[in-house]
Design a protein around this motif. Structure first.
Motif, PDB file in Angstrom:
ATOM      1  N   TRP A 247       0.822  -1.219   0.000  1.00 40.60           N
ATOM      2  CA  TRP A 247       0.000   0.000   0.000  1.00 40.60           C
ATOM      3  C   TRP A 247       0.856   1.269   0.000  1.00 40.60           C
ATOM      4  O   TRP A 247       0.327   2.368   0.106  1.00 40.60           O
ATOM      5  CB  TRP A 247      -0.923   0.017   1.220  1.00 40.60           C
ATOM      6  CG  TRP A 247      -2.061  -0.945   1.121  1.00 40.60           C
ATOM      7  CD1 TRP A 247      -3.291  -0.718   0.570  1.00 40.60           C
ATOM      8  CD2 TRP A 247      -2.074  -2.303   1.555  1.00 40.60           C
ATOM      9  NE1 TRP A 247      -4.069  -1.848   0.649  1.00 40.60           N
ATOM     10  CE2 TRP A 247      -3.346  -2.834   1.238  1.00 40.60           C
ATOM     11  CE3 TRP A 247      -1.144  -3.132   2.168  1.00 40.60           C
ATOM     12  CZ2 TRP A 247      -3.715  -4.150   1.538  1.00 40.60           C
ATOM     13  CZ3 TRP A 247      -1.496  -4.437   2.461  1.00 40.60           C
ATOM     14  CH2 TRP A 247      -2.768  -4.933   2.145  1.00 40.60           C
ATOM     15  N   CYS A 248       2.171   1.119  -0.116  1.00 41.36           N
ATOM     16  CA  CYS A 248       3.063   2.279  -0.028  1.00 41.36           C
ATOM     17  C   CYS A 248       3.110   3.024  -1.352  1.00 41.36           C
ATOM     18  O   CYS A 248       3.204   2.418  -2.429  1.00 41.36           O
ATOM     19  CB  CYS A 248       4.468   1.815   0.369  1.00 41.36           C
ATOM     20  SG  CYS A 248       5.639   3.182   0.593  1.00 41.36           S
ATOM     21  N   ASP A 249       3.089   4.349  -1.287  1.00 37.97           N
ATOM     22  CA  ASP A 249       3.160   5.196  -2.480  1.00 37.97           C
ATOM     23  C   ASP A 249       4.588   5.353  -3.005  1.00 37.97           C
ATOM     24  O   ASP A 249       4.794   5.946  -4.065  1.00 37.97           O
ATOM     25  CB  ASP A 249       2.608   6.596  -2.170  1.00 37.97           C
ATOM     26  CG  ASP A 249       1.097   6.649  -2.246  1.00 37.97           C
ATOM     27  OD1 ASP A 249       0.498   5.655  -2.690  1.00 37.97           O
ATOM     28  OD2 ASP A 249       0.519   7.671  -1.849  1.00 37.97           O
ATOM     29  N   PHE A 250       5.561   4.838  -2.252  1.00 40.01           N
ATOM     30  CA  PHE A 250       6.949   5.130  -2.593  1.00 40.01           C
ATOM     31  C   PHE A 250       7.703   3.937  -3.173  1.00 40.01           C
ATOM     32  O   PHE A 250       8.931   3.920  -3.161  1.00 40.01           O
ATOM     33  CB  PHE A 250       7.688   5.640  -1.348  1.00 40.01           C
ATOM     34  CG  PHE A 250       7.085   6.872  -0.755  1.00 40.01           C
ATOM     35  CD1 PHE A 250       6.966   8.031  -1.500  1.00 40.01           C
ATOM     36  CD2 PHE A 250       6.629   6.879   0.553  1.00 40.01           C
ATOM     37  CE1 PHE A 250       6.413   9.181  -0.951  1.00 40.01           C
ATOM     38  CE2 PHE A 250       6.075   8.016   1.109  1.00 40.01           C
ATOM     39  CZ  PHE A 250       5.965   9.169   0.354  1.00 40.01           C
ATOM     40  N   LYS A 251       6.994   2.952  -3.703  1.00 40.37           N
ATOM     41  CA  LYS A 251       7.672   1.760  -4.238  1.00 40.37           C
ATOM     42  C   LYS A 251       8.648   2.119  -5.368  1.00 40.37           C
ATOM     43  O   LYS A 251       9.684   1.480  -5.534  1.00 40.37           O
ATOM     44  CB  LYS A 251       6.633   0.742  -4.715  1.00 40.37           C
ATOM     45  CG  LYS A 251       5.859   0.080  -3.583  1.00 40.37           C
ATOM     46  CD  LYS A 251       5.096  -1.142  -4.049  1.00 40.37           C
ATOM     47  CE  LYS A 251       3.891  -0.782  -4.896  1.00 40.37           C
ATOM     48  NZ  LYS A 251       2.840  -0.133  -4.092  1.00 40.37           N
ATOM     49  N   ALA A 252       8.315   3.155  -6.145  1.00 43.17           N
ATOM     50  CA  ALA A 252       9.196   3.550  -7.251  1.00 43.17           C
ATOM     51  C   ALA A 252      10.533   4.081  -6.746  1.00 43.17           C
ATOM     52  O   ALA A 252      11.499   4.170  -7.512  1.00 43.17           O
ATOM     53  CB  ALA A 252       8.511   4.614  -8.114  1.00 43.17           C
ATOM     54  N   HIS A 253      10.604   4.422  -5.454  1.00 42.83           N
ATOM     55  CA  HIS A 253      11.839   4.956  -4.875  1.00 42.83           C
ATOM     56  C   HIS A 253      12.464   3.983  -3.886  1.00 42.83           C
ATOM     57  O   HIS A 253      13.371   4.366  -3.140  1.00 42.83           O
ATOM     58  CB  HIS A 253      11.550   6.287  -4.170  1.00 42.83           C
ATOM     59  CG  HIS A 253      10.924   7.313  -5.056  1.00 42.83           C
ATOM     60  ND1 HIS A 253      11.630   7.996  -6.022  1.00 42.83           N
ATOM     61  CD2 HIS A 253       9.644   7.766  -5.131  1.00 42.83           C
ATOM     62  CE1 HIS A 253      10.816   8.824  -6.649  1.00 42.83           C
ATOM     63  NE2 HIS A 253       9.613   8.704  -6.139  1.00 42.83           N
ATOM     64  N   CYS A 254      11.962   2.753  -3.863  1.00 42.28           N
ATOM     65  CA  CYS A 254      12.420   1.783  -2.872  1.00 42.28           C
ATOM     66  C   CYS A 254      13.200   0.665  -3.539  1.00 42.28           C
ATOM     67  O   CYS A 254      12.702   0.009  -4.464  1.00 42.28           O
ATOM     68  CB  CYS A 254      11.219   1.202  -2.122  1.00 42.28           C
ATOM     69  SG  CYS A 254      11.684  -0.039  -0.890  1.00 42.28           S
ATOM     70  N   PRO A 255      14.424   0.409  -3.092  1.00 42.00           N
ATOM     71  CA  PRO A 255      15.231  -0.654  -3.699  1.00 42.00           C
ATOM     72  C   PRO A 255      14.623  -2.039  -3.531  1.00 42.00           C
ATOM     73  O   PRO A 255      14.920  -2.945  -4.314  1.00 42.00           O
ATOM     74  CB  PRO A 255      16.577  -0.539  -2.974  1.00 42.00           C
ATOM     75  CG  PRO A 255      16.292   0.197  -1.716  1.00 42.00           C
ATOM     76  CD  PRO A 255      15.167   1.123  -2.036  1.00 42.00           C
ATOM     77  N   GLU A 256      13.755  -2.213  -2.539  1.00 45.08           N
ATOM     78  CA  GLU A 256      13.106  -3.509  -2.346  1.00 45.08           C
ATOM     79  C   GLU A 256      12.158  -3.830  -3.502  1.00 45.08           C
ATOM     80  O   GLU A 256      11.785  -4.979  -3.707  1.00 45.08           O
ATOM     81  CB  GLU A 256      12.336  -3.519  -1.021  1.00 45.08           C
ATOM     82  CG  GLU A 256      13.207  -3.382   0.211  1.00 45.08           C
ATOM     83  CD  GLU A 256      14.116  -4.579   0.417  1.00 45.08           C
ATOM     84  OE1 GLU A 256      13.701  -5.695   0.053  1.00 45.08           O
ATOM     85  OE2 GLU A 256      15.235  -4.392   0.935  1.00 45.08           O
ATOM     86  N   PHE A 257      11.761  -2.804  -4.251  1.00 47.64           N
ATOM     87  CA  PHE A 257      10.863  -2.981  -5.396  1.00 47.64           C
ATOM     88  C   PHE A 257      11.562  -2.600  -6.702  1.00 47.64           C
ATOM     89  O   PHE A 257      10.908  -2.310  -7.704  1.00 47.64           O
ATOM     90  CB  PHE A 257       9.590  -2.154  -5.212  1.00 47.64           C
ATOM     91  CG  PHE A 257       8.690  -2.679  -4.127  1.00 47.64           C
ATOM     92  CD1 PHE A 257       7.680  -3.587  -4.411  1.00 47.64           C
ATOM     93  CD2 PHE A 257       8.879  -2.291  -2.812  1.00 47.64           C
ATOM     94  CE1 PHE A 257       6.865  -4.088  -3.412  1.00 47.64           C
ATOM     95  CE2 PHE A 257       8.072  -2.790  -1.797  1.00 47.64           C
ATOM     96  CZ  PHE A 257       7.065  -3.696  -2.099  1.00 47.64           C
ATOM     97  N   GLY A 258      12.883  -2.569  -6.676  1.00 49.55           N
ATOM     98  CA  GLY A 258      13.636  -2.219  -7.872  1.00 49.55           C
ATOM     99  C   GLY A 258      13.689  -0.736  -8.150  1.00 49.55           C
ATOM    100  O   GLY A 258      14.129  -0.315  -9.228  1.00 49.55           O
TER     101      GLY A 258
END
Length: 282
Positions: A247-258
């Motif tokens: 539900w996080c809005d920051f996946k595009a900035h998270c290394p856990e999501f590439g």
């Protein structure tokens, strides 16, 4: 010549403290980088309901009847749209009636939990602030503060979602203990009762803190703030994967999501932190 007031320094709110506990990177991207987050229809609906209830309590007690409260929903929605026109994009023109109907249903649920004609609150949407001895600055907004003629204090928060299971009650009470501590430190009185009203399912969560518990909680907040400052000095805000990542809005900035973490801008000096935090009205 007009001199602008200096911005207020970074502070700790219940939501930002919870962010850091949940995921330090999420805290950084919200509080330090201040990356924009897409507003949601659910959050907007909650804001409309809060605004309607705030307007309700500005009226004389005898006028706070159910029908009058329902009439306050649409003006609250219109006022919020005027203040933030981008919110209008969240709701299709054909869905406005449904959206307002959902908000009115939540207001109706409130009347199943309380009768607002029977008492007068001390304050609504109360901004509170207190600096701990270690320099941690606590800030937030209390939905409603009630002080009885006997001096007993009740802190009330409206939630437009459903009541949490026992497993997640602690997270809900974290926010209320935060407010209870600030009330205790600014007014010298331990709140007798902390009350969460869940309007989606008409349930009430009541908690009665004591002074030793609030002092322990104060030490917890100090430890969180100390950890935040340490991360702020080094820029080391590591992601902490968990069940809520989806539900996080920051996946595009998270290394856990590439994703790619933005270049660390440095610990902010004088960052404004006194705006209303939408996360407090989940």
């Amino acid at each position: 010549m007009t001199t602008e007031a200096p911005p207020r320094r970074l502070a700790l709110s219940p939501s930002r403290a919870s962010d850091f506990k949940q995921c330090p990177l999420k805290y950084r991207l919200r509080a330090v980088d201040r990356l924009p987050e897409a507003p949601t229809k659910a959050a907007f609906r909650g804001t409309v309901v809060h605004a309607a209830l705030e307007s309700l309590y500005s009226m004389p007690a005898a006028e706070r009847v159910h029908t009058r409260a329902l009439e306050l929903v649409e003006p609250a929605w219109q006022r919020l749209i005027e203040e933030s026109p981008e919110l209008a994009d969240l709701i299709d023109a054909n869905d406005v009636a449904t959206f307002l109907g959902e908000a009115r249903t939540l207001v109706t649920s409130y009347y199943d939990l309380e009768d607002p004609t029977r008492f007068n609150p001390t304050a609504c949407e109360l901004f509170v602030e207190h600096e701990l001895t270690d320099g941690a600055l606590l800030r937030g907004y209390i939905d409603r503060l009630d002080i009885a003629p006997t001096g007993q204090v009740r802190v009330v928060d409206y939630k437009t979602g459903r009541a949490p299971s026992e497993l997640f009650e602690g997270k809900a009470l974290f926010q209320m203990k935060f407010y209870a501590l600030v009330v205790f430190r600014t007014r010298g009185t331990v709140p007798t009762q902390l009350e969460l009203l869940y309007l989606a399912d008409g349930k009430r969560l009541v908690y009665r803190p004591d002074e030793p518990e609030l002092l322990r909680f104060e030490r917890t907040l100090s430890a969180i703030w100390k950890a935040i400052l340490k991360s702020g000095e080094t820029g080391d805000f590591r992601p902490k994967p968990g069940k809520l990542c989806g539900w996080c809005d920051f996946k595009a900035h998270c290394p856990e999501f590439g994703g790619t973490v933005p270049v660390y801008p440095g610990w902010p000096v004088g960052l404004a932190a006194d705006q209303r935090d939408p996360a407090e009205h989940d």
